[in-house]
Design a protein around this motif. Structure first.
Motif, PDB file in Angstrom:
ATOM      1  N   ARG A  50      29.784 -26.249   9.661  1.00 53.55           N
ATOM      2  CA  ARG A  50      29.920 -26.946  10.944  1.00 53.55           C
ATOM      3  C   ARG A  50      30.887 -26.208  11.860  1.00 53.55           C
ATOM      4  O   ARG A  50      30.789 -26.280  13.081  1.00 53.55           O
ATOM      5  CB  ARG A  50      30.409 -28.368  10.705  1.00 53.55           C
ATOM      6  CG  ARG A  50      30.453 -29.174  11.973  1.00 53.55           C
ATOM      7  CD  ARG A  50      30.850 -30.590  11.725  1.00 53.55           C
ATOM      8  NE  ARG A  50      30.710 -31.348  12.957  1.00 53.55           N
ATOM      9  CZ  ARG A  50      31.000 -32.599  13.099  1.00 53.55           C
ATOM     10  NH1 ARG A  50      31.461 -33.270  12.069  1.00 53.55           N
ATOM     11  NH2 ARG A  50      30.855 -33.200  14.247  1.00 53.55           N
ATOM     12  N   GLY A  51      31.811 -25.477  11.283  1.00 52.25           N
ATOM     13  CA  GLY A  51      32.796 -24.740  12.067  1.00 52.25           C
ATOM     14  C   GLY A  51      32.363 -23.316  12.389  1.00 52.25           C
ATOM     15  O   GLY A  51      33.193 -22.501  12.787  1.00 52.25           O
ATOM     16  N   CYS A  52      31.097 -22.996  12.241  1.00 51.34           N
ATOM     17  CA  CYS A  52      30.605 -21.639  12.509  1.00 51.34           C
ATOM     18  C   CYS A  52      30.870 -21.262  13.965  1.00 51.34           C
ATOM     19  O   CYS A  52      30.755 -22.089  14.871  1.00 51.34           O
ATOM     20  CB  CYS A  52      29.111 -21.546  12.204  1.00 51.34           C
ATOM     21  SG  CYS A  52      28.405 -19.940  12.604  1.00 51.34           S
ATOM     22  N   ARG A  53      31.156 -20.013  14.173  1.00 49.63           N
ATOM     23  CA  ARG A  53      31.426 -19.497  15.510  1.00 49.63           C
ATOM     24  C   ARG A  53      30.231 -19.673  16.448  1.00 49.63           C
ATOM     25  O   ARG A  53      30.394 -19.856  17.644  1.00 49.63           O
ATOM     26  CB  ARG A  53      31.776 -18.020  15.359  1.00 49.63           C
ATOM     27  CG  ARG A  53      32.389 -17.395  16.530  1.00 49.63           C
ATOM     28  CD  ARG A  53      32.850 -16.001  16.125  1.00 49.63           C
ATOM     29  NE  ARG A  53      33.244 -15.262  17.302  1.00 49.63           N
ATOM     30  CZ  ARG A  53      33.683 -14.028  17.280  1.00 49.63           C
ATOM     31  NH1 ARG A  53      33.780 -13.391  16.126  1.00 49.63           N
ATOM     32  NH2 ARG A  53      34.015 -13.421  18.378  1.00 49.63           N
ATOM     33  N   GLY A  54      29.036 -19.639  15.906  1.00 47.45           N
ATOM     34  CA  GLY A  54      27.827 -19.790  16.706  1.00 47.45           C
ATOM     35  C   GLY A  54      27.630 -21.197  17.257  1.00 47.45           C
ATOM     36  O   GLY A  54      26.833 -21.408  18.162  1.00 47.45           O
TER      37      GLY A  54
END
Length: 81
Positions: A50-54
């Motif tokens: 959920r914390g992905c940069r994308g």
């Protein structure tokens, strides 16, 4: 007392020889469902975290199954390769 010892010994032998719990099939780990994150209003990429940069500019995030995401044309995010 002798009957109790005999019964206990019979149960112990049944479990150690291959009966009882030893004959249960192992759980299939591959049958578990994998869930991913998508931003429904921002492209066609899915993310494992959920914390992905994308996902940093996504206003809304949805948690869906990986199978559902692939079926609807989503591809893995470039940051998570």
């Amino acid at each position: 007392m002798l009957k109790l010892k005999k019964a206990t010994l019979t149960v112990a032998v049944a479990f150690t020889v291959g009966g009882g719990l030893m004959s249960l099939p192992p759980k299939d780990v591959s049958a578990r469902t994998t869930y991913v994150w998508i931003a429904p209003n921002h492209g066609k990429k899915y993310h494992y975290s959920r914390g992905c940069r994308g996902l940093s500019h996504a206003g809304a995030k949805r948690h869906v199954s990986l199978r559902w995401a692939k079926h609807h044309g989503y591809r893995l995010c470039g940051w998570e390769h």
